[in-house]
Design an enzyme around this catalytic site. Structure first.
Site, PDB file in Angstrom:
ATOM      1  N   ARG A 161       0.836  -1.104   0.040  1.00 55.44           N
ATOM      2  CA  ARG A 161       0.078  -0.029   0.012  1.00 55.44           C
ATOM      3  C   ARG A 161       0.751   1.166  -0.009  1.00 55.44           C
ATOM      4  O   ARG A 161       0.445   2.330   0.585  1.00 55.44           O
ATOM      5  CB  ARG A 161      -1.036   0.179   1.043  1.00 55.44           C
ATOM      6  CG  ARG A 161      -1.952  -1.111   1.151  1.00 55.44           C
ATOM      7  CD  ARG A 161      -2.940  -0.874   0.238  1.00 55.44           C
ATOM      8  NE  ARG A 161      -4.024  -2.037   0.411  1.00 55.44           N
ATOM      9  CZ  ARG A 161      -3.932  -3.208  -0.130  1.00 55.44           C
ATOM     10  NH1 ARG A 161      -3.066  -3.734  -0.309  1.00 55.44           N
ATOM     11  NH2 ARG A 161      -5.169  -3.867   0.140  1.00 55.44           N
ATOM     12  N   SER A 235     -10.780  -0.651   3.431  1.00 53.36           N
ATOM     13  CA  SER A 235      -9.938  -0.976   4.621  1.00 53.36           C
ATOM     14  C   SER A 235      -9.525   0.379   5.095  1.00 53.36           C
ATOM     15  O   SER A 235      -8.947   1.319   4.381  1.00 53.36           O
ATOM     16  CB  SER A 235      -8.723  -1.745   4.255  1.00 53.36           C
ATOM     17  OG  SER A 235      -8.944  -3.053   3.678  1.00 53.36           O
ATOM     18  N   GLU A 331      -4.842   3.820   6.269  1.00 46.06           N
ATOM     19  CA  GLU A 331      -4.733   3.507   4.948  1.00 46.06           C
ATOM     20  C   GLU A 331      -5.263   4.627   4.072  1.00 46.06           C
ATOM     21  O   GLU A 331      -4.860   5.168   3.028  1.00 46.06           O
ATOM     22  CB  GLU A 331      -5.134   2.202   4.282  1.00 46.06           C
ATOM     23  CG  GLU A 331      -4.676   1.994   2.856  1.00 46.06           C
ATOM     24  CD  GLU A 331      -5.987   0.941   2.313  1.00 46.06           C
ATOM     25  OE1 GLU A 331      -6.851   1.465   1.682  1.00 46.06           O
ATOM     26  OE2 GLU A 331      -5.568  -0.245   2.399  1.00 46.06           O
TER      27      GLU A 331
HETATM   28  P1  FAD Z   1      -8.857   8.718  -4.950  1.00 43.01           P
HETATM   29  O1  FAD Z   1      -9.540   8.364  -3.703  1.00 43.01           O
HETATM   30  O2  FAD Z   1      -9.593   9.766  -5.698  1.00 43.01           O
HETATM   31  O3  FAD Z   1      -7.389   9.326  -4.556  1.00 43.01           O
HETATM   32  C1  FAD Z   1      -6.545   8.524  -3.702  1.00 43.01           C
HETATM   33  C2  FAD Z   1      -5.272   9.238  -3.500  1.00 43.01           C
HETATM   34  O4  FAD Z   1      -4.524   9.396  -4.854  1.00 43.01           O
HETATM   35  C3  FAD Z   1      -5.422  10.632  -3.087  1.00 43.01           C
HETATM   36  O5  FAD Z   1      -4.510  11.236  -2.490  1.00 43.01           O
HETATM   37  C4  FAD Z   1      -5.554  11.549  -4.717  1.00 43.01           C
HETATM   38  O6  FAD Z   1      -4.933  12.937  -4.498  1.00 43.01           O
HETATM   39  C5  FAD Z   1      -4.386  10.622  -5.340  1.00 43.01           C
HETATM   40  N1  FAD Z   1      -4.633  10.704  -6.855  1.00 43.01           N
HETATM   41  C6  FAD Z   1      -5.634  10.015  -7.334  1.00 43.01           C
HETATM   42  N2  FAD Z   1      -5.555   9.968  -8.795  1.00 43.01           N
HETATM   43  C7  FAD Z   1      -4.380  10.493  -9.043  1.00 43.01           C
HETATM   44  C8  FAD Z   1      -3.762  10.895 -10.036  1.00 43.01           C
HETATM   45  N3  FAD Z   1      -4.263  10.513 -11.321  1.00 43.01           N
HETATM   46  N4  FAD Z   1      -2.514  11.360 -10.158  1.00 43.01           N
HETATM   47  C9  FAD Z   1      -1.847  11.703  -8.725  1.00 43.01           C
HETATM   48  N5  FAD Z   1      -2.632  11.494  -7.815  1.00 43.01           N
HETATM   49  C10 FAD Z   1      -3.744  10.835  -7.738  1.00 43.01           C
HETATM   50  N6  FAD Z   1      -7.878  -0.680  -2.287  1.00 43.01           N
HETATM   51  C11 FAD Z   1      -6.938  -1.910  -2.432  1.00 43.01           C
HETATM   52  O7  FAD Z   1      -5.523  -1.709  -2.693  1.00 43.01           O
HETATM   53  N7  FAD Z   1      -7.364  -2.753  -2.270  1.00 43.01           N
HETATM   54  C12 FAD Z   1      -8.470  -3.289  -2.155  1.00 43.01           C
HETATM   55  O8  FAD Z   1      -8.984  -4.365  -2.379  1.00 43.01           O
HETATM   56  C13 FAD Z   1      -9.442  -1.987  -2.065  1.00 43.01           C
HETATM   57  N8  FAD Z   1     -10.837  -2.422  -2.017  1.00 43.01           N
HETATM   58  C14 FAD Z   1     -11.491  -1.569  -1.609  1.00 43.01           C
HETATM   59  C15 FAD Z   1     -13.155  -1.561  -1.312  1.00 43.01           C
HETATM   60  C16 FAD Z   1     -13.872  -0.619  -1.167  1.00 43.01           C
HETATM   61  C17 FAD Z   1     -15.335  -0.732  -0.986  1.00 43.01           C
HETATM   62  C18 FAD Z   1     -13.421   0.635  -1.401  1.00 43.01           C
HETATM   63  C19 FAD Z   1     -14.546   1.976  -1.202  1.00 43.01           C
HETATM   64  C20 FAD Z   1     -12.038   1.137  -1.569  1.00 43.01           C
HETATM   65  C21 FAD Z   1     -11.181  -0.148  -1.756  1.00 43.01           C
HETATM   66  N9  FAD Z   1      -9.793   0.266  -1.843  1.00 43.01           N
HETATM   67  C22 FAD Z   1      -8.918  -0.691  -1.994  1.00 43.01           C
HETATM   68  C23 FAD Z   1      -9.250   1.719  -1.987  1.00 43.01           C
HETATM   69  C24 FAD Z   1      -9.113   2.273  -3.286  1.00 43.01           C
HETATM   70  O9  FAD Z   1     -10.311   1.641  -4.191  1.00 43.01           O
HETATM   71  C25 FAD Z   1      -8.100   2.206  -3.827  1.00 43.01           C
HETATM   72  O10 FAD Z   1      -7.047   2.831  -3.140  1.00 43.01           O
HETATM   73  C26 FAD Z   1      -8.133   3.030  -5.538  1.00 43.01           C
HETATM   74  O11 FAD Z   1      -6.981   3.117  -6.072  1.00 43.01           O
HETATM   75  C27 FAD Z   1      -8.518   4.439  -5.041  1.00 43.01           C
HETATM   76  O12 FAD Z   1      -8.624   5.016  -6.360  1.00 43.01           O
HETATM   77  P2  FAD Z   1      -9.334   6.553  -6.454  1.00 43.01           P
HETATM   78  O13 FAD Z   1      -9.321   6.952  -8.110  1.00 43.01           O
HETATM   79  O14 FAD Z   1     -10.767   6.430  -5.994  1.00 43.01           O
HETATM   80  O15 FAD Z   1      -8.511   7.306  -5.827  1.00 43.01           O
HETATM   81  N1  EPU Z   2     -10.531 -10.792  10.186  1.00 39.99           N
HETATM   82  C1  EPU Z   2     -11.225 -10.890  11.295  1.00 39.99           C
HETATM   83  N2  EPU Z   2     -12.078  -9.861  11.524  1.00 39.99           N
HETATM   84  C2  EPU Z   2     -12.489  -8.884  10.676  1.00 39.99           C
HETATM   85  C3  EPU Z   2     -11.905  -8.726   9.457  1.00 39.99           C
HETATM   86  C4  EPU Z   2     -10.896  -9.986   9.330  1.00 39.99           C
HETATM   87  O1  EPU Z   2     -10.987 -11.441  12.001  1.00 39.99           O
HETATM   88  O2  EPU Z   2     -13.598  -8.272  11.039  1.00 39.99           O
HETATM   89  C5  EPU Z   2      -9.445 -11.580   9.762  1.00 39.99           C
HETATM   90  C6  EPU Z   2      -9.878 -12.755   8.726  1.00 39.99           C
HETATM   91  O3  EPU Z   2     -10.815 -13.811   9.366  1.00 39.99           O
HETATM   92  C7  EPU Z   2      -8.799 -13.128   8.072  1.00 39.99           C
HETATM   93  C8  EPU Z   2      -7.899 -12.125   8.231  1.00 39.99           C
HETATM   94  O4  EPU Z   2      -8.516 -11.246   9.244  1.00 39.99           O
HETATM   95  O5  EPU Z   2      -8.299 -14.156   8.712  1.00 39.99           O
HETATM   96  C9  EPU Z   2      -7.870 -11.305   6.871  1.00 39.99           C
HETATM   97  O6  EPU Z   2      -9.004 -11.054   6.535  1.00 39.99           O
HETATM   98  P1  EPU Z   2      -9.399 -10.577   4.834  1.00 39.99           P
HETATM   99  O7  EPU Z   2      -8.892 -11.698   3.988  1.00 39.99           O
HETATM  100  O8  EPU Z   2     -10.779 -10.357   4.723  1.00 39.99           O
HETATM  101  O9  EPU Z   2      -8.467  -9.462   4.404  1.00 39.99           O
HETATM  102  P2  EPU Z   2      -8.085  -7.936   5.133  1.00 39.99           P
HETATM  103  O10 EPU Z   2      -6.865  -8.195   5.739  1.00 39.99           O
HETATM  104  O11 EPU Z   2      -9.498  -7.628   5.829  1.00 39.99           O
HETATM  105  C10 EPU Z   2      -7.045  -7.071   2.858  1.00 39.99           C
HETATM  106  C11 EPU Z   2      -6.928  -5.896   2.325  1.00 39.99           C
HETATM  107  C12 EPU Z   2      -8.013  -5.591   1.445  1.00 39.99           C
HETATM  108  C13 EPU Z   2      -8.154  -6.622   0.401  1.00 39.99           C
HETATM  109  C14 EPU Z   2      -8.071  -8.271   0.935  1.00 39.99           C
HETATM  110  C15 EPU Z   2      -8.139  -9.138   0.122  1.00 39.99           C
HETATM  111  C16 EPU Z   2      -5.408  -4.336   3.620  1.00 39.99           C
HETATM  112  C17 EPU Z   2      -5.302  -3.290   4.458  1.00 39.99           C
HETATM  113  N3  EPU Z   2      -6.663  -4.802   3.212  1.00 39.99           N
HETATM  114  O12 EPU Z   2      -8.418  -7.036   4.131  1.00 39.99           O
HETATM  115  O13 EPU Z   2      -7.933  -4.447   0.808  1.00 39.99           O
HETATM  116  O14 EPU Z   2      -9.177  -6.682  -0.570  1.00 39.99           O
HETATM  117  O15 EPU Z   2      -7.078  -8.364   1.950  1.00 39.99           O
HETATM  118  O16 EPU Z   2      -6.864  -9.296  -0.250  1.00 39.99           O
HETATM  119  O17 EPU Z   2      -4.364  -4.781   3.390  1.00 39.99           O
HETATM  120  C18 EPU Z   2      -8.241  -2.056   0.898  1.00 39.99           C
HETATM  121  O18 EPU Z   2      -7.127  -1.740   0.795  1.00 39.99           O
HETATM  122  O19 EPU Z   2      -9.182  -1.034   1.266  1.00 39.99           O
HETATM  123  C19 EPU Z   2      -8.635  -3.523   1.041  1.00 39.99           C
HETATM  124  C20 EPU Z   2     -10.114  -3.722   0.795  1.00 39.99           C
END
Ligand code: FAD
Ligand code: EPU
Length: 335
Positions: A161, A235, A331
Site C-alpha cells: 500500500r 480498509s 490507509e
Molecule cells: P482517490 O480516492 O480519488 O485518490 C486517492 C489518492 O490518490 C489521493 O491522494 C489522490 O490525490 C491521489 N490521486 C488520485 N488520482 C491521481 C492521479 N491521477 N495523479 C496523482 N494523484 C492521484 N484498495 C486496495 O488496494 N485493495 C482493495 O482491495 C480495495 N478495496 C476497496 C473496497 C472498497 C469498497 C473501497 C471503497 C475502496 C477499496 N480500496 C482498495 C481503496 C481504493 O479503491 C483504492 O485505493 C483506489 O486505487 C483509489 O482510487 P481512486 O481513483 O478512487 O483514488
Molecule cells: N478478520 C477478522 N475480523 C474482521 C476482518 C478480518 O478476524 O472483521 C480476519 C479474517 O478472518 C482473516 C484476516 O483477518 O483471517 C484477513 O481478512 P481478509 O482476508 O478479509 O483481508 P483483510 O486483511 O481484511 C486485506 C486488504 C483488502 C483486500 C483483502 C483481500 C489491507 C489493509 N486490506 O483485507 O484491501 O481486499 O485483504 O486481499 O491490506 C483495501 O485496501 O481497501 C482493501 C479492501
C-alpha cells in the site's frame, strides 16, 4: 471550466458532504494545464474516484478530477500484451476489458473501486496480487515544471500500500497514464483460501481468468459494503507489519490468530482481527461506525461528518495499541 463552491459528496465513496472552493475536471493535458493556470497560490487536490479519501473539512482550494480516457494496446504477441491506459479510466472497467480480451494478470484485482491513475499511488492489492506485478511504467505531469516524466517500476518504489507518490514525491505529480504488461500464458493465482473455496463451491477445477474474476467479485460482494449503499473507503487501516516479539506476546493470550510472513523476517497481522478482538466490530455511533462484517472498514450510514469518522479511527488506534501493543496506521488519505 472552473466551478465555485462545489459539493464533493458525489465525488467521494464515504459520501461525506464537504465543499471545494473551486472544482474542475480535465480530460486532456491541455485542459489540465488550463486548470492549473487558474490555481494561483491555492492548495491543489487531484481526485480520481474518491474511494480512498476521507474529507474532514471543506477544501479551501482547487480540486481537479482526472477524466483522461484511453485503452491502447501498444504491443502484443502471442504471449503478452502491453496496454497503456488513461488515468481517468475506471479501474474495474479496465479489468473487465482485459478479461474480455484474454489478457491475464489483473483478474484478482476485480471490483476494486477507483481510477487507473490512482492504482500505482498505493500499489493496490487484493487476493495475492498487487499492481506492481503487472506494472511497466507511468507518465506523470510534474506540477512545478509542467514537464511530463516517465517512471518505471523501480522509480515508483512500490511497497505494501505504498509508492514514492505517497512519500518523497507527495503532491508533486499528476499521473496521466499507466502501462501494464498482461499475459496470455498467465499462471492463475488462486492460492488465496477464499478464492479456492469459491471455485470449489462452483465445481471449477481448471479456472480461467474469468472464473477467478467472478470468484473475486462474489467474495468481495459478500464481505465488503457497496459504497453505493453504505459510505466507506474499503480498509481504513493497513495490516500492521510487526516484529516477532509482538507475535510472541499475542501467543500468550490467543491460541490462534491470523499472521503472515512479511519481508525482513517481520510478520503481518490482520488489523481486522485485532479491531474485532478489541470489541469494535459492528459498533455504531449515530450514523457512523465499524462495519458489522468487516472490522477494518469504517462506514458512514447517512450524513456523518468526516471528522467524527476520523475521531473514531483515532479511538480505535489508541485502543488497539493499549490492548495489544500494536500501532495501526491509516490507509485512507485524510484531507
Ligand atoms: P482517490 O480516492 O480519488 O485518490 C486517492 C489518492 O490518490 C489521493 O491522494 C489522490 O490525490 C491521489 N490521486 C488520485 N488520482 C491521481 C492521479 N491521477 N495523479 C496523482 N494523484 C492521484 N484498495 C486496495 O488496494 N485493495 C482493495 O482491495 C480495495 N478495496 C476497496 C473496497 C472498497 C469498497 C473501497 C471503497 C475502496 C477499496 N480500496 C482498495 C481503496 C481504493 O479503491 C483504492 O485505493 C483506489 O486505487 C483509489 O482510487 P481512486 O481513483 O478512487 O483514488
Ligand atoms: N478478520 C477478522 N475480523 C474482521 C476482518 C478480518 O478476524 O472483521 C480476519 C479474517 O478472518 C482473516 C484476516 O483477518 O483471517 C484477513 O481478512 P481478509 O482476508 O478479509 O483481508 P483483510 O486483511 O481484511 C486485506 C486488504 C483488502 C483486500 C483483502 C483481500 C489491507 C489493509 N486490506 O483485507 O484491501 O481486499 O485483504 O486481499 O491490506 C483495501 O485496501 O481497501 C482493501 C479492501
Amino acid at each position: 471550466m472552473i466551478s465555485q463552491n462545489v459539493s464533493l459528496k458525489p465525488h467521494n465513496t464515504f459520501g461525506i458532504e464537504v465543499f471545494a472552493n473551486r472544482y474542475a475536471s480535465f480530460s486532456s493535458v491541455e485542459e489540465l494545464k488550463n486548470a492549473l493556470n487558474e490555481k494561483g497560490e491555492d492548495e491543489l487536490l487531484v481526485l480520481g474516484g474518491g474511494s480512498n479519501i476521507l474529507f474532514t473539512k471543506d477544501f479551501n482550494g482547487l480540486v481537479i478530477k482526472n477524466e483522461i480516457k484511453g485503452f491502447e494496446v501498444i504491443y502484443e504477441n502471442e504471449d503478452e500484451a502491453y496496454v497503456k491506459v488513461g488515468a481517468g479510466e475506471v479501474w474495474h472497467t479496465f479489468v473487465l476489458e482485459c478479461i474480455e480480451r484474454g489478457f491475464g494478470g489483473v483478474e484478482n484485482l476485480s471490483l476494486i473501486p477507483g481510477s487507473v491513475g490512482a492504482s500505482p499511488m498505493q500499489n493496490i492489492g487484493a487476493y495475492g496480487t498487487e499492481i506492481k506485478d503487472v506494472f511497466v511504467d507511468l507518465e506523470a505531469y510534474h506540477i512545478e515544471s509542467g514537464e511530463i516524466h516517465t517512471f518505471d517500476k523501480k522509480q515508483c518504489e512500490f511497497g505494501y500500500r505504498e509508492s514514492v507518490f505517497k512519500r518523497k514525491l507527495k503532491n508533486q505529480y499528476i499521473i496521466l497514464s499507466v502501462t501494464y504488461r498482461l499475459s496470455m500464458s498467465h499462471r492463475i493465482n488462486s492460492s488465496y483460501g477464499a478464492i479456492k473455496a469459491e471455485l470449489d463451491k462452483k465445481g471449477i477445477r481448471y479456472p480461467k481468468i474469468r472464473d477467478v474474476s467472478n470468484a473475486v467479485i462474489a467474495i468481495r460482494s459478500m464481505r465488503l459494503p457497496d459504497p453505493a449503499e453504505i459510505g466507506n473507503a474499503g480498509s481504513f487501516f493497513k495490516n500492521p507489519v510487526v516484529e516477532q516479539s509482538i507475535v510472541d506476546q499475542l501467543k500468550t493470550k490467543f491460541e490462534k490468530f491470523p499472521n503472515y510472513p512479511a519481508p525482513d523476517g517481520k510478520i503481518k497481522l490482520a488489523a481486522g482481527w485485532l479491531i474485532e478482538q478489541a470489541g469494535w466490530k459492528g459498533k455504531t455511533f449515530g450514523s457512523y461506525g465499524v462495519h458489522k462484517n468487516q472490522a477494518l472498514v469504517l462506514v458512514n450510514y447517512d450524513d456523518s461528518s468526516g471528522s467524527d469518522i476520523f475521531d473514531l479511527s483515532t479511538q480505535i488506534i489508541e485502543d488497539v495499541k493499549s490492548k495489544f501493543g500494536v500501532q495501526l496506521e491509516r490507509e485512507v488519505n485524510i484531507i
